[in-house]
Motif scaffolding. Structure first.
Motif, PDB file in Angstrom:
ATOM      1  N   PHE A  59     -18.762 -26.230  -1.307  1.00 59.02           N
ATOM      2  CA  PHE A  59     -17.729 -27.072  -1.920  1.00 59.02           C
ATOM      3  C   PHE A  59     -18.325 -28.302  -2.601  1.00 59.02           C
ATOM      4  O   PHE A  59     -17.652 -29.333  -2.726  1.00 59.02           O
ATOM      5  N   ARG A  60     -19.572 -28.205  -3.047  1.00 60.57           N
ATOM      6  CA  ARG A  60     -20.262 -29.375  -3.590  1.00 60.57           C
ATOM      7  C   ARG A  60     -19.536 -29.977  -4.790  1.00 60.57           C
ATOM      8  O   ARG A  60     -19.461 -31.213  -4.910  1.00 60.57           O
ATOM      9  N   HIS A  61     -19.013 -29.152  -5.671  1.00 62.81           N
ATOM     10  CA  HIS A  61     -18.342 -29.691  -6.856  1.00 62.81           C
ATOM     11  C   HIS A  61     -17.047 -30.402  -6.465  1.00 62.81           C
ATOM     12  O   HIS A  61     -16.753 -31.496  -6.979  1.00 62.81           O
ATOM     13  N   GLU A  62     -16.275 -29.786  -5.570  1.00 68.46           N
ATOM     14  CA  GLU A  62     -15.041 -30.417  -5.110  1.00 68.46           C
ATOM     15  C   GLU A  62     -15.341 -31.724  -4.371  1.00 68.46           C
ATOM     16  O   GLU A  62     -14.629 -32.722  -4.549  1.00 68.46           O
ATOM     17  N   LEU A  85      -6.582 -35.694  -2.038  1.00 74.29           N
ATOM     18  CA  LEU A  85      -7.127 -34.683  -1.142  1.00 74.29           C
ATOM     19  C   LEU A  85      -8.151 -35.296  -0.189  1.00 74.29           C
ATOM     20  O   LEU A  85      -8.181 -34.953   1.007  1.00 74.29           O
ATOM     21  N   ALA A  86      -8.973 -36.208  -0.682  1.00 75.39           N
ATOM     22  CA  ALA A  86      -9.929 -36.887   0.192  1.00 75.39           C
ATOM     23  C   ALA A  86      -9.207 -37.689   1.275  1.00 75.39           C
ATOM     24  O   ALA A  86      -9.598 -37.667   2.452  1.00 75.39           O
ATOM     25  N   TRP A  87      -8.152 -38.394   0.880  1.00 70.74           N
ATOM     26  CA  TRP A  87      -7.371 -39.148   1.867  1.00 70.74           C
ATOM     27  C   TRP A  87      -6.734 -38.216   2.897  1.00 70.74           C
ATOM     28  O   TRP A  87      -6.666 -38.540   4.086  1.00 70.74           O
ATOM     29  N   TRP A  88      -6.270 -37.039   2.449  1.00 63.76           N
ATOM     30  CA  TRP A  88      -5.629 -36.113   3.389  1.00 63.76           C
ATOM     31  C   TRP A  88      -6.644 -35.558   4.386  1.00 63.76           C
ATOM     32  O   TRP A  88      -6.315 -35.351   5.552  1.00 63.76           O
ATOM     33  N   VAL A  89      -7.876 -35.339   3.933  1.00 62.84           N
ATOM     34  CA  VAL A  89      -8.920 -34.884   4.862  1.00 62.84           C
ATOM     35  C   VAL A  89      -9.199 -35.959   5.916  1.00 62.84           C
ATOM     36  O   VAL A  89      -9.324 -35.662   7.111  1.00 62.84           O
ATOM     37  N   ILE A  90      -9.260 -37.198   5.481  1.00 64.13           N
ATOM     38  CA  ILE A  90      -9.483 -38.302   6.425  1.00 64.13           C
ATOM     39  C   ILE A  90      -8.331 -38.405   7.411  1.00 64.13           C
ATOM     40  O   ILE A  90      -8.539 -38.506   8.633  1.00 64.13           O
ATOM     41  N   LEU A  91      -7.103 -38.361   6.897  1.00 66.97           N
ATOM     42  CA  LEU A  91      -5.928 -38.470   7.758  1.00 66.97           C
ATOM     43  C   LEU A  91      -5.880 -37.339   8.768  1.00 66.97           C
ATOM     44  O   LEU A  91      -5.586 -37.558   9.959  1.00 66.97           O
ATOM     45  N   ALA A  92      -6.175 -36.117   8.329  1.00 67.29           N
ATOM     46  CA  ALA A  92      -6.090 -34.961   9.215  1.00 67.29           C
ATOM     47  C   ALA A  92      -7.204 -34.943  10.255  1.00 67.29           C
ATOM     48  O   ALA A  92      -7.111 -34.215  11.250  1.00 67.29           O
ATOM     49  N   LEU A 190     -12.700 -27.676   4.310  1.00 67.24           N
ATOM     50  CA  LEU A 190     -12.987 -29.079   4.006  1.00 67.24           C
ATOM     51  C   LEU A 190     -12.849 -29.944   5.261  1.00 67.24           C
ATOM     52  O   LEU A 190     -13.636 -30.874   5.478  1.00 67.24           O
ATOM     53  N   LEU A 191     -11.858 -29.629   6.089  1.00 69.50           N
ATOM     54  CA  LEU A 191     -11.674 -30.380   7.335  1.00 69.50           C
ATOM     55  C   LEU A 191     -12.845 -30.194   8.301  1.00 69.50           C
ATOM     56  O   LEU A 191     -13.081 -31.057   9.150  1.00 69.50           O
ATOM     57  N   SER A 192     -13.535 -29.070   8.179  1.00 72.11           N
ATOM     58  CA  SER A 192     -14.645 -28.829   9.099  1.00 72.11           C
ATOM     59  C   SER A 192     -15.783 -29.819   8.900  1.00 72.11           C
ATOM     60  O   SER A 192     -16.555 -30.073   9.829  1.00 72.11           O
ATOM     61  N   ILE A 193     -15.897 -30.398   7.712  1.00 72.73           N
ATOM     62  CA  ILE A 193     -17.040 -31.275   7.426  1.00 72.73           C
ATOM     63  C   ILE A 193     -17.049 -32.507   8.329  1.00 72.73           C
ATOM     64  O   ILE A 193     -18.032 -32.742   9.051  1.00 72.73           O
ATOM     65  N   PRO A 194     -15.969 -33.330   8.342  1.00 68.37           N
ATOM     66  CA  PRO A 194     -16.020 -34.475   9.257  1.00 68.37           C
ATOM     67  C   PRO A 194     -16.029 -34.073  10.722  1.00 68.37           C
ATOM     68  O   PRO A 194     -16.642 -34.764  11.552  1.00 68.37           O
ATOM     69  N   VAL A 195     -15.406 -32.940  11.056  1.00 70.59           N
ATOM     70  CA  VAL A 195     -15.387 -32.507  12.456  1.00 70.59           C
ATOM     71  C   VAL A 195     -16.789 -32.122  12.918  1.00 70.59           C
ATOM     72  O   VAL A 195     -17.228 -32.499  14.008  1.00 70.59           O
TER      73      VAL A 195
END
Length: 265
Positions: A59-62, A85-92, A190-195
């Motif tokens: 997902f490098r481009h995204e 989308l970045a904010w939603w990943v942080i929130l989730a 995408l959510l897996s990255i911060p997790v």
């Protein structure tokens, strides 16, 4: 560790990290079916690093677009769909971070049994099957709202229950909220990255305090093989679910749950 153990553990981690079939169930079964000793914390960190590298590369481009737009939104220069989308990943990510820090140790001690794993596989597998069967969603991840991200994040916190599957429960929630299959999977990835960063960081801190020797060749091999299998898993899974859906994974979860009950019940 011998090379067969390194290869199997690496591919199991790479595949089950992103497929909705529960990595914990597979990792508890492996010692039962073999006479291998525990692979150790350092190897676990290496496997997570490989999975993280794979999803970031895929997902490098995204991610570049999301990070850039998010930075501009923080600076007050407007918010576009990538920033949202970045904010939603942080929130989730917030719910699983809070719950994980507060209850992770007690959950692992009290609930990490084969029968709990079996229950999680079966119950949340049936829920995934229902969500996929009834799905009529047409929205993609860029058309989510903040409350969608919050609900998916709350669902992700349930993944601390062994057998649930982080990817499985987040995809289930996304499908129930009206996202299409590919969007549900992509947002879950995408959510897996911060997790993975959070979980791997905690493991790395524990590893830094350990006096155990480090087998660097084993770690390098595990990272590489886990990364390759994870990358291929992401690619082919997105193609697969577009054509067939989630039902084969539901059947697999049910069969694995029954196998655990038969082995340990």
């Amino acid at each position: 560790m011998d090379w067969l153990q390194i290869v199997l553990l690496s591919f199991i981690q790479g595949l089950t990290e992103f497929l909705p079939i529960s990595s914990s169930a597979h990792l508890i079964l492996l010692p039962v079916l073999t006479d291998w000793s525990d692979q150790g914390l350092a190897f676990d960190v290496a496997l997570h690093l490989g999975s993280l590298a794979a999803v970031v590369l895929y997902f490098r481009h995204e991610l570049v677009a999301m990070v850039g737009s998010w930075g501009r939104s923080v600076a007050g220069r407007g918010t576009d769909e990538d920033a949202r989308l970045a904010w939603w990943v942080i929130l989730a990510t917030i719910p699983v971070g809070v719950v994980g820090l507060a209850f992770k140790d007690s959950i692992e001690v009290v609930m990490r049994s084969p029968l709990v794993l079996a229950g999680g596989l079966i119950v949340f597998g049936l829920l995934l099957g229902y969500a996929d069967w009834r799905h009529r969603g047409s929205r993609n991840e860029y058309h989510m709202h903040w409350h969608d991200a919050l609900w998916i994040g709350l669902a992700q916190a349930l993944a601390l229950i062994p057998g649930t599957s982080r990817s499985g429960i987040t995809m289930t929630a996304a499908l129930l909220l009206g996202l299409n299959r590919e969007a549900a999977a992509r947002f879950s990835f995408l959510l897996s990255i911060p997790v993975i960063v959070l979980a791997g960081g905690l493991e790395a801190l524990s590893l830094a305090e350990s006096p155990a020797p480090v087998a660097w060749l084993d770690l390098a091999a595990g990272t590489l093989l886990s990364g390759i299998s994870a990358y291929l898993c992401i690619h082919f899974f997105l193609v697969f679910i577009k054509r067939i859906g989630m039902q084969p994974f539901v059947v697999y979860r049910l069969m694995l749950g029954v196998a655990l009950i038969w082995l340990f019940g």
